[in-house]
Design an enzyme around this catalytic site. Structure first.
Site, PDB file in Angstrom:
ATOM      1  N   ASP A  23       0.925  -1.200   0.118  1.00 42.35           N
ATOM      2  CA  ASP A  23      -0.049  -0.061  -0.058  1.00 42.35           C
ATOM      3  C   ASP A  23       0.827   1.073  -0.053  1.00 42.35           C
ATOM      4  O   ASP A  23       1.910   1.195   0.713  1.00 42.35           O
ATOM      5  CB  ASP A  23      -0.815   0.015   1.485  1.00 42.35           C
ATOM      6  CG  ASP A  23      -2.039   0.950   1.093  1.00 42.35           C
ATOM      7  OD1 ASP A  23      -2.435   1.585   0.001  1.00 42.35           O
ATOM      8  OD2 ASP A  23      -2.882   1.279   2.329  1.00 42.35           O
ATOM      9  N   ASN A  71     -10.345  -3.772  -6.502  1.00 42.76           N
ATOM     10  CA  ASN A  71      -9.753  -2.710  -7.358  1.00 42.76           C
ATOM     11  C   ASN A  71     -10.114  -2.615  -8.319  1.00 42.76           C
ATOM     12  O   ASN A  71      -9.885  -1.439  -9.197  1.00 42.76           O
ATOM     13  CB  ASN A  71      -7.942  -3.138  -7.313  1.00 42.76           C
ATOM     14  CG  ASN A  71      -7.386  -2.901  -5.997  1.00 42.76           C
ATOM     15  OD1 ASN A  71      -6.357  -3.800  -5.976  1.00 42.76           O
ATOM     16  ND2 ASN A  71      -7.829  -2.128  -5.279  1.00 42.76           N
TER      17      ASN A  71
END
Length: 243
Positions: A23, A71
């Site tokens: 991330d 996503n």
């Protein structure tokens, strides 16, 4: 020249299986006034570094959360960039994985990706299938809740078809239906960038894993950061529900 990382001698406290939620690519790029695509590109470089470091540190399995089933909600241009970088990684790194005796595994519904990318993934898996060294697991179009639901459906069908009794369904039987069933148990899950959530990643597998949240943005993560994480792990007391 890359720094060679020496394996830690205390093998009893070394994790066998480490997973990372990668991330911070976007924030890395924003801090440098660069497009998000630049952050993702640097994130791929971090994957290269960390994969090699994991091998040098003696990990048996490294699992990386590359693209979640959620996503797809991102802008189409960003998804296209991510898939392009995946293609680049496969082209550039497959020879290194073969040479380093690393076996590639992919979990998640990667067959929902474009046909050319699926073919590249299948080829990379096949070319490393005979390797006997560390395992690099890439989670693509993966969601833990979907994985558990799929396992439940398979077991329900087995009961319906008379192949097993409902009373035979226990934790071990469910685990045997997961995509990670033949891998060592997950020991350590790391999330970069300071966020402190699992984001639908390996929820079943993480039941007794140690969790480590680090502030480092993924593009800045390297072998030394991974070694530091393993050192933190070595100081944890794992009781698995006991005293």
């Amino acid at each position: 020249m890359a720094t060679q990382i020496e394996p830690r001698p205390d093998t009893a406290t070394r994790p066998r299986h480490v997973a990372i939620i990668m991330d911070g690519n976007g924030r890395w790029a924003k801090a440098r006034r660069l497009p998000r695509a630049a952050g993702h590109k640097q994130g791929v470089e971090a994957v290269r570094r960390v994969t090699r470091a994991a091998r040098d540190l003696g990990l048996e399995v490294l699992t990386l959360y590359a693209f979640s089933s959620e996503n797809w909600r991102r802008p189409e241009a960003e998804i296209s960039d991510l898939m392009g970088l995946l293609r680049h990684f496969l082209r550039a790194e497959i020879a290194t994985l073969v040479a380093d005796n690393v076996k590639l595994r992919v979990i998640g519904d990667y067959r929902a990706l474009s046909a050319d990318l699926v073919a590249m993934i299948d080829d990379a898996i096949a070319r490393t299938a005979a390797n006997t060294g560390p395992i690099l697991v890439i989670a693509l179009n993966y969601g833990a809740q979907a994985e558990i639901a799929a396992a439940a459906r398979r077991l329900a069908c087995a009961v319906r078809d008379g192949a097993m009794e409902a009373d035979a369904i226990d934790e071990t039987r469910i685990e045997s239906e997961l995509s990670t069933h033949d891998l060592p148990p997950l020991d350590l899950m790391i999330r970069t960038s300071g966020e402190q959530r699992l984001s639908n990643f390996l929820l079943w597998q993480a039941a007794y894993a140690e969790l480590l949240f680090v502030d480092t943005l993924w593009p800045d993560f390297d072998g030394a950061t991974l070694a530091d994480a393993l050192e933190v792990f070595s100081r944890r007391q794992r009781r698995f529900g006991g005293l």
